[in-house]
Scaffold this motif. Structure first.
Motif, PDB file in Angstrom:
ATOM      1  N   LEU A  53     -61.846  13.716 -43.145  1.00 37.86           N
ATOM      2  CA  LEU A  53     -63.020  13.594 -44.002  1.00 37.86           C
ATOM      3  C   LEU A  53     -64.181  14.430 -43.462  1.00 37.86           C
ATOM      4  O   LEU A  53     -64.821  15.176 -44.211  1.00 37.86           O
ATOM      5  N   ILE A  54     -64.419  14.336 -42.164  1.00 39.43           N
ATOM      6  CA  ILE A  54     -65.504  15.124 -41.561  1.00 39.43           C
ATOM      7  C   ILE A  54     -65.233  16.612 -41.733  1.00 39.43           C
ATOM      8  O   ILE A  54     -66.134  17.380 -42.102  1.00 39.43           O
ATOM      9  N   VAL A  70     -60.235  23.074 -33.003  1.00 37.37           N
ATOM     10  CA  VAL A  70     -61.192  22.863 -31.929  1.00 37.37           C
ATOM     11  C   VAL A  70     -61.679  21.428 -32.032  1.00 37.37           C
ATOM     12  O   VAL A  70     -61.977  20.937 -33.114  1.00 37.37           O
ATOM     13  N   GLN A  71     -61.741  20.775 -30.902  1.00 36.50           N
ATOM     14  CA  GLN A  71     -62.190  19.387 -30.901  1.00 36.50           C
ATOM     15  C   GLN A  71     -63.685  19.342 -30.603  1.00 36.50           C
ATOM     16  O   GLN A  71     -64.170  20.017 -29.691  1.00 36.50           O
ATOM     17  N   LYS A  72     -64.431  18.563 -31.401  1.00 33.47           N
ATOM     18  CA  LYS A  72     -65.871  18.412 -31.229  1.00 33.47           C
ATOM     19  C   LYS A  72     -66.205  16.927 -31.087  1.00 33.47           C
ATOM     20  O   LYS A  72     -65.578  16.080 -31.706  1.00 33.47           O
ATOM     21  N   LEU A  73     -67.196  16.655 -30.282  1.00 30.50           N
ATOM     22  CA  LEU A  73     -67.694  15.294 -30.131  1.00 30.50           C
ATOM     23  C   LEU A  73     -69.030  15.231 -30.848  1.00 30.50           C
ATOM     24  O   LEU A  73     -69.921  16.058 -30.590  1.00 30.50           O
TER      25      LEU A  73
END
Length: 80
Positions: free
Chosen positions: A30-31, A2-5
């Motif tokens: 890393l995140i 899932v992509q998060k901003l």
């Protein structure tokens, strides 16, 4: 995936870039690693059996059978 901003400060961005570079990881990796470690340390997962038993206890308090009720398995088959 899932992509998060996310929004971070300029200082956090610099530190993130430097740390990722030093570790040989992408900033995304890393995140994700940091988030996974944080969640593992801070989320207490409940035992599914304990959850089931707690829910069964609640239901048993709500749905009471008559005091004179006597379960008879054969009645189930005879009623069909």
């Amino acid at each position: 995936m899932v992509q998060k901003l996310i929004n971070i400060s300029a200082n956090q961005d610099i530190n993130l870039k430097n740390l990722a570079s030093n570790l040989g990881l992408s900033e995304d990796e890393l995140i994700a690693n940091i988030l996974s470690k944080f969640l593992q340390e801070n989320i207490v997962l409940n035992d599914p059996l304990e959850d089931f038993l707690a829910e069964a206890e609640i239901i048993s308090q709500i749905h009471k059978l008559p005091k004179d009720y006597n379960f008879n398995r054969q009645e189930i088959y005879d009623s069909n």
